[in-house]
Structure formats: structure tokens, C-alpha cells
Design an enzyme around this catalytic site. Structure first.
Site, PDB file in Angstrom:
ATOM      1  N   CYS A   1       0.836  -1.203   0.000  1.00 56.40           N
ATOM      2  CA  CYS A   1       0.000   0.000   0.000  1.00 56.40           C
ATOM      3  C   CYS A   1       0.877   1.261   0.000  1.00 56.40           C
ATOM      4  O   CYS A   1       1.484   1.583  -1.002  1.00 56.40           O
ATOM      5  CB  CYS A   1      -0.976  -0.049   1.178  1.00 56.40           C
ATOM      6  SG  CYS A   1      -2.313   1.142   1.013  1.00 56.40           S
TER       7      CYS A   1
ATOM      8  N   HIS B   1      -3.480  -5.511   0.958  1.00 59.52           N
ATOM      9  CA  HIS B   1      -2.781  -5.731   2.237  1.00 59.52           C
ATOM     10  C   HIS B   1      -2.742  -7.211   2.591  1.00 59.52           C
ATOM     11  O   HIS B   1      -3.686  -7.702   3.236  1.00 59.52           O
ATOM     12  CB  HIS B   1      -3.528  -4.994   3.350  1.00 59.52           C
ATOM     13  CG  HIS B   1      -3.331  -3.526   3.361  1.00 59.52           C
ATOM     14  ND1 HIS B   1      -2.385  -2.904   4.140  1.00 59.52           N
ATOM     15  CD2 HIS B   1      -3.948  -2.539   2.673  1.00 59.52           C
ATOM     16  CE1 HIS B   1      -2.441  -1.596   3.955  1.00 59.52           C
ATOM     17  NE2 HIS B   1      -3.370  -1.343   3.061  1.00 59.52           N
TER      18      HIS B   1
ATOM     19  N   GLU C   1      -1.222  -8.684   4.922  1.00 58.02           N
ATOM     20  CA  GLU C   1      -1.247  -8.906   6.383  1.00 58.02           C
ATOM     21  C   GLU C   1      -2.679  -8.911   6.932  1.00 58.02           C
ATOM     22  O   GLU C   1      -2.918  -9.392   8.032  1.00 58.02           O
ATOM     23  CB  GLU C   1      -0.377  -7.869   7.108  1.00 58.02           C
ATOM     24  CG  GLU C   1      -0.992  -6.484   7.284  1.00 58.02           C
ATOM     25  CD  GLU C   1      -0.935  -5.612   6.034  1.00 58.02           C
ATOM     26  OE1 GLU C   1      -0.559  -6.128   4.957  1.00 58.02           O
ATOM     27  OE2 GLU C   1      -1.277  -4.418   6.130  1.00 58.02           O
TER      28      GLU C   1
END
Lengths: 82, 231
Positions: B86, B203, B205
């Protein structure tokens, strides 16, 4: 000598300018017909320099290194003695 | 093995990435403040998401010109894997480590939602655990994710299989409707020509534990760890 530079950063033609497009639409709601509305950012920079040429060259370097992103932006510099 | 997670003023996904690496995967990872000028002790670097320097000037522009970027370029030149997520992707593009630029979303709004992605190449240290063409689910959260490159660069990215992931529908088809930000050719992530620096708008994660709704993202970190173990 103190110089005053005005740097204008614009999106290259062909780049989407959603903010400009939205403003154009808002103008239409108010009854104004426009051909195009584009956004730009202006930065004012004051710097000491021995000559206008050197000052312009320095500001141009600043534009290339950080102030503009040459992939998506064009920029213009207007310089005058402060 | 030790992975650095870089923190700039305004990074805000740093702890999420640390949690996935340390707590979920059991990998040694360390937060590194941007004033650090030597990353030699690390085997890989992750630049997490956030709003470094308040997105002043342009998203990623200021962070890309901080001294730690010299250390990150050194790591990249040594062939070690570098992942930008990002804001991390925006920083890598602004620094010149990746091609193109991330402009304001076509509809200029912050979009935070799940996306389907198609894995375009498994020949990267970050996607080796997938199958080519696999459809995965990872969320995005950004306002400047509209990938732009000139046509010569775009051709080069396609020819060299440097597009890592694209936004698709759940069946894997590209369309304008599922392009959340106006990115050229639905590009969601690219890799450099040397194939060790990746930029991702999604993302991973946030898709690394079943409780979050998807574990597709963790495969990217597993791929990276696997690459480090074998190099």
C-alpha cells in the site's frame, strides 16, 4: 539576492483528474458550462542566490527530485526578485 | 533469518505485519525506525502501509527521500527481497525502485474493501506459493492506488511478467467494474525487472488468519520466507 519562485504542478494530459472532473460537474449544477476544469498545485519557494539563472536552476532541480513526479506531472516555474 | 519492518512517521500497518510474521508465522522480525542507516543484518525488508508524513506532497513522496531508502536500495541491489504494501508500494514507486506511479483513485475516495486478485506470475519471491492464475482474496485500503505507467513501461511490465496481481471478479475475469481505483489494466501489484522488489496495493497482512476471513495473504509472506531460506 532573495528570489521568490512559484512552482505550479499539473497532471500530464491524459491523466485522470477526478477532482477537476467533479468540480466541472458541480459548475454544471450551478449553470456554468465549461470545456474542462483541471486542478493544479502551487508551491511558493523563497531562496537566496547570486543570480536568477542559478535560482531557477536550483528550483528546477527541486522539482525534478521531489516536488513533481515526472511520470505523471508537468511543472512550470515563475521566478522574480523578492 | 531476520526481516525488517520499516517505520516512518505515519506508518500504521507496521504492527499488523509484525504480528503476522512473529506471532502467526514464528519468524524473527524487527521494527526499524526510518533513521536507521544500516540494514545489513536483515535478510529482507517490508515497507508497511499507512500515511507516511501525512501523504504530504504526494503519497509516499517524502518517505521515498529519507536516508533509510539508501539502505533499502542497497538491500535490493544485493538481491534480498523487498515488499512494499500500500503506502509501501507508493514509496517504492516514488523512490524509483519500481516503475510507474500511484495516482488518485478514479473515483477520488478512500476505498477499504475486499478484492479478488488473480496471481499473474509465480516467478517471484512473494508469489511462489500460489498457482499461476489462482484467484485469491485480499483487502485494499487506499485513496491513491491508481497505477499509471507510460505505454512503453506498461508493455515492458507485461512482456517480462512483472505484473504480479490484477483486480478481477470472483471468476477471475478482468473488468472495469471490479477495478477499484482505475489502475491501468487492473494492475494491483508489480515486481521490478530483477524480481526481488514487489509493490502491492492490497494488504496481505489483513488476510493472514482465518479469523480475518482469508488466509491468502500469508502465502505471500511464506513465499518470501521460503525464498530467503533457499538463497
Amino acid at each position: 539576492m532573495l528570489y521568490h519562485a512559484e512552482v505550479t504542478i499539473e497532471l500530464k494530459s491524459g491523466m485522470l483528474d477526478p477532482e477537476g472532473t467533479t468540480i466541472k460537474r458541480a459548475l454544471e449544477h450551478l449553470g456554468y458550462q465549461t470545456k474542462k476544469v483541471s486542478t493544479a498545485k502551487k508551491y511558493t519557494i523563497q531562496l537566496d542566490s547570486n543570480s536568477a539563472d542559478i535560482a531557477r536552476q536550483k528550483v528546477d532541480e527541486m522539482c525534478q527530485k521531489i516536488i513533481a513526479n515526472p511520470i505523471i506531472h508537468n511543472y512550470t516555474i515563475e521566478l522574480r526578485e523578492a | 533469518m531476520k526481516i525488517a519492518i520499516v517505520q516512518f512517521g505515519g506508518s500504521n500497518c507496521d504492527l499488523d505485519v509484525l504480528h503476522v510474521l512473529k506471532d502467526v508465522m514464528g519468524i524473527d522480525a524487527e521494527l526499524v525506525w526510518y533513521k536507521e542507516n544500516n540494514l545489513d543484518r536483515f535478510d529482507g525488508v517490508i515497507i508497511p502501509g499507512g500515511f507516511s508524513y501525512g501523504d504530504y506532497l504526494r503519497a509516499g513522496a517524502i518517505a521515498a527521500r529519507t536516508p533509510i531508502m539508501d539502505s533499502i536500495k542497497k538491500i535490493a541491489n544485493e538481491g534480498k527481497p523487498v515488499m512494499g504494501i500500500c503506502n509501501g508500494f507508493q514509496i517504492l514507486a516514488e523512490s524509483g525502485l519500481l516503475d510507474g506511479a500511484l495516482a488518485t483513485n478514479r473515483y477520488p475516495k478512500f476505498r477499504c474493501e475486499w478484492t479478488h486478485l488473480r496471481v499473474e506470475t509465480t516467478n517471484t519471491p512473494f508469489t511462489s506459493k500460489f498457482k499461476k492464475g489462482e484467484i485469491i482474496q485480499i483487502p485494499i485500503a487506499h485513496m491513491e492506488g491508481n497505477f499509471y505507467a507510460d505505454s512503453i513501461t506498461l508493455d515492458k511490465l507485461n512482456e517480462n511478467e512483472q505484473v504480479a496481481v490484477r483486480y478481477v471478479d470472483k471468476n477471475g475475469h478482468l473488468s472495469n467494474d471490479v477495478n477499484p481505483n482505475g489502475s491501468q489494466e487492473n494492475i494491483a501489484g508489480i515486481i521490478n525487472a530483477e524480481r526481488n522488489v514487489i509493490g502491492l496495493m492490497p494488504h496481505p497482512e489483513r488476510a493472514s488468519e482465518s479469523i480475518l476471513g482469508s488466509e491468502d495473504g500469508i502465502k505471500m509472506f511464506h513465499s518470501m520466507v521460503d525464498y530467503i531460506s533457499h538463497n
